[in-house]
Every structure is written in C-alpha cells, then in structure tokens.
Design an enzyme around this catalytic site. Structure first.
Site, mmCIF file in Angstrom:
data_model
loop_
_atom_site.group_PDB
_atom_site.id
_atom_site.type_symbol
_atom_site.label_atom_id
_atom_site.label_comp_id
_atom_site.label_asym_id
_atom_site.label_seq_id
_atom_site.Cartn_x
_atom_site.Cartn_y
_atom_site.Cartn_z
ATOM 1 N N THR A 1 -59.563 41.757 17.393
ATOM 2 C CA THR A 1 -58.913 42.960 17.906
ATOM 3 C C THR A 1 -59.603 44.185 17.299
ATOM 4 O OG1 THR A 1 -57.209 42.863 16.181
ATOM 5 C CG2 THR A 1 -56.692 41.806 18.277
ATOM 6 N N ASP B 1 -46.750 54.853 17.602
ATOM 7 C CA ASP B 1 -46.530 53.981 16.440
ATOM 8 C C ASP B 1 -47.249 52.659 16.726
ATOM 9 O OD1 ASP B 1 -45.609 52.329 14.437
ATOM 10 O OD2 ASP B 1 -43.476 52.651 14.831
ATOM 11 N N ALA C 1 -46.688 46.530 15.109
ATOM 12 C CA ALA C 1 -46.453 45.362 15.983
ATOM 13 C C ALA C 1 -47.390 45.297 17.187
ATOM 14 C CB ALA C 1 -44.996 45.262 16.444
ATOM 15 N N ALA C 2 -48.361 46.208 17.287
ATOM 16 C CA ALA C 2 -49.308 46.112 18.411
ATOM 17 C C ALA C 2 -50.121 44.816 18.304
ATOM 18 C CB ALA C 2 -50.230 47.324 18.442
ATOM 19 N N GLY C 3 -50.532 44.472 17.083
ATOM 20 C CA GLY C 3 -51.263 43.208 16.893
ATOM 21 C C GLY C 3 -50.373 42.011 17.197
HETATM 22 O O1 RIB Z 1 -47.159 43.514 12.208
HETATM 23 C C1 RIB Z 1 -46.074 44.386 11.989
HETATM 24 C C2 RIB Z 1 -45.128 43.776 11.014
HETATM 25 O O2 RIB Z 1 -45.771 43.633 9.776
HETATM 26 C C3 RIB Z 1 -43.908 44.604 10.726
HETATM 27 O O3 RIB Z 1 -42.849 44.382 11.628
HETATM 28 C C4 RIB Z 1 -43.586 44.245 9.286
HETATM 29 O O4 RIB Z 1 -42.425 43.502 9.150
HETATM 30 C C5 RIB Z 1 -44.794 43.477 8.776
HETATM 31 O O5 RIB Z 1 -44.549 42.139 8.715
#
Ligand code: RIB
Length: 315
Positions: A230, A256, A259-261
């Site tokens: 990525t 933000d 959590a995109a990955g």
């Molecule tokens: O990848 C994002 C996540 O990384 C977050 O939600 C946080 O909890 C960490 O684990």
C-alpha cells in the site's frame, strides 16, 4: 486464568472470512498537528470509537457484504462490551471473541492532525492474551473460511497457528510493523502479504521506509507469492510471482486516515472471496481505502459499496 465467551455471542454457520486479530477502544483527539517528541499540543474533545486492526478489518468486510467471524479477545470492561456490540451490530460472528477476566480491553491513543494523518499508541490489554488454544478452538471456522485475515496486534504464535490451520487463502497485514523478524513458518503459510512502505522496509531489512521506486524490488525479496504494497495517496502495487502492477488511487482530501489500511485489507478479502483476479481485487481495495479517509474515526468511517460510490463517484 479461566476465561469465557458470552452465552449470547452472535454465530454464523459458515463465515466466508475469518479474522484473527485485535479489537481496541480508540481514544481519539483531533489536533492541529501531531505533536513532535517532547511537545504538548492542545486538541479537541475526546472521542471513544470502536477500532483495532482486526475488528476494523472484520467490520470492513462485513459492510461490503461478506459473512465474517472474529477470533480475538476483549477485556471484561465497558470497552470490551462496546467493542463486542460494535462487531455484532455489523453482523460479525463473535462466538470466538473471548471475554478475559481481570484484564483491560485493548486501547489505542490516537491523535489526528488536520491533514488527516495520525499518530497511534496501542495498549494491547486483552489482545495480548489471545492464545494458540483460542485459535485451536476456532479450527472449524478457520478451516471453512475462504479467506483468513491476520495482523500483528496479536501474539505471533496465535497468528502463526491461525495461518497454519486456515483452509483458504491466508492474508497477512504485517501491522504494526514487526520489531523482530517474523517466523519463517509464518511467511511460508501466508498466500498474500499486505505491507505499507514502512512495514516492507522492516520485513526486508531496510531502515525507515521503502521508496516507491524500489518497492517492487523489495517486495520480490519476500518469500510470498503475492505481495500487495500500500502506497497511501499513490495507491498500491500488486507484485504477483514477481510481475508488478501499479494501481493508482482516486484523488481525495483525507479527513482522517485511521483504518484506511484496514478497510483496504477487508476489501481485498471481500474481492478474493468473490474470486476476483488479484489486480481487480487491489483496485477495489484502493477505492475502499480511499473512501475510508473521507470520514472520521475507525469503524464509523468504513463504507458499504453504495457509500464507496457516493463518496468517490463511479470507479
Ligand atoms: O489501523 C487503525 C487501528 O490501529 C486503530 O483503530 C487502532 O485501534 C489501532 O489498532
């Protein structure tokens, strides 16, 4: 220590995707910019949001229409109840999500800068108690799932046990970046690995991050048939048996990137269950990942297919 899952856990007969991983309560503060070492920055109000790489990937795939089981641990606390409820609201099977007595749930402390980038510290809590025995108890789920997704916010022996007992395609997202080399047996059991440029650097013995120009060569060093790197705003590389394809990302202005990955991995698993060719699967994952950056928070930002279109237009 005795531990138990709840009597009311949500159960799906044969989930398409098994996720072995973490669930964290994300404590999120928006800041003008992520603080430097030793610096204090004033931010906005604290938000408590369900997150954790494993749970995010499970919810991401579920919102895209897949049946998903989560194998993991939460604490016997308010955070753990919130994390379980969040998974169940999205229809994720929690019958192998164990509540751990006298142990706090995983927590992530997240600062989100106004460019959408973040800085995260994780206290694994109950996630660190996930055991090989827990994974063995889910053997039927792992054997039946078309795709098993694993990450590195859980103990590596449990991750290895999951990869070895999976009956379908094993996808490893090596996040957070490992601080020591991964066991060779784990790499042997993995079919698809999805590192970002920092994780790829650590896996291939480089310092810092791998430049886009050399990412394909680094990916070829890994003993795994399919490597998907990525690249953030630049999309992703799919390196399959050494053959490289670059999939560009739609242009977005991120709110933000948290959590995109994870949504990328959930979408990749979704497409692999639907037997899409790998390059098409990565194209879908890039779109879902980009759409995830357009809303704040981890699980609240994960889109369903209609939202991917409404956020990005037709692909
Ligand atoms: O990848 C994002 C996540 O990384 C977050 O939600 C946080 O909890 C960490 O684990």
């Amino acid at each position: 220590m005795r531990s138990s899952g709840p009597a009311h856990a949500h159960k799906i007969p044969k989930p398409e995707i098994a996720v072995v991983g973490s669930a964290n309560l994300d404590l999120v503060v928006e800041v003008p910019r992520v603080p430097l070492v030793g610096e204090t920055v004033l931010g906005g109000d604290l938000a408590r949001i369900p997150g954790g790489k494993g749970a995010n990937q499970a919810v991401a795939a579920a919102r895209l229409g897949r049946s998903v089981a989560m194998i993991g641990r939460v604490g016997d606390d308010e955070g753990g109840r919130m994390l379980r409820a969040a998974l169940e609201t999205d229809g994720v099977d929690t019958s192998h999500l164990t509540t751990t007595p006298n142990t706090p749930s995983g927590v992530a402390l997240i600062a989100v800068g106004d460019d959408g980038d973040n800085s995260i510290v994780v206290s694994p809590g109950a996630n660190s108690r996930l055991s090989v025995t827990d994974v063995e108890a889910a053997a039927d789920v792992l054997d039946a799932a078309a795709v098993t997704l694993v990450q590195l916010e859980s103990p590596v022996d449990a991750v290895l046990a999951a990869a070895e007992s999976a009956g379908g395609v094993v996808v490893l997202n090596p996040a957070p970046a490992p601080s020591s080399p991964l066991p060779a047996k784990l790499l042997e059991a993995v079919d698809v690995i999805v590192p970002n440029q920092t994780e790829l650097a650590l896996l291939t013995g480089h310092d810092g991050t791998v430049d886009v120009a050399v990412a394909a060569d680094s990916a070829r060093q890994l003993p795994i048939p399919t490597v998907v790197v990525t690249l953030g705003a630049l999309g992703a590389l799919a390196v399959v048996e050494g053959e490289v394809s670059h999939i560009a990302a739609p242009e977005v202005e991120p709110v933000d990137t948290t959590a995109a990955g994870d949504s990328f991995c959930g979408a990749l698993a979704d497409a692999l269950v639907r037997k899409e060719p790998i390059v098409d699967a990565v194209r879908w994952a890039v779109r879902v990942g980009a759409a995830t950056t357009l809303r704040p928070g981890a699980q609240p930002s994960l889109p369903n297919p209609a939202e991917v279109t409404s956020l990005l237009g037709k692909g």
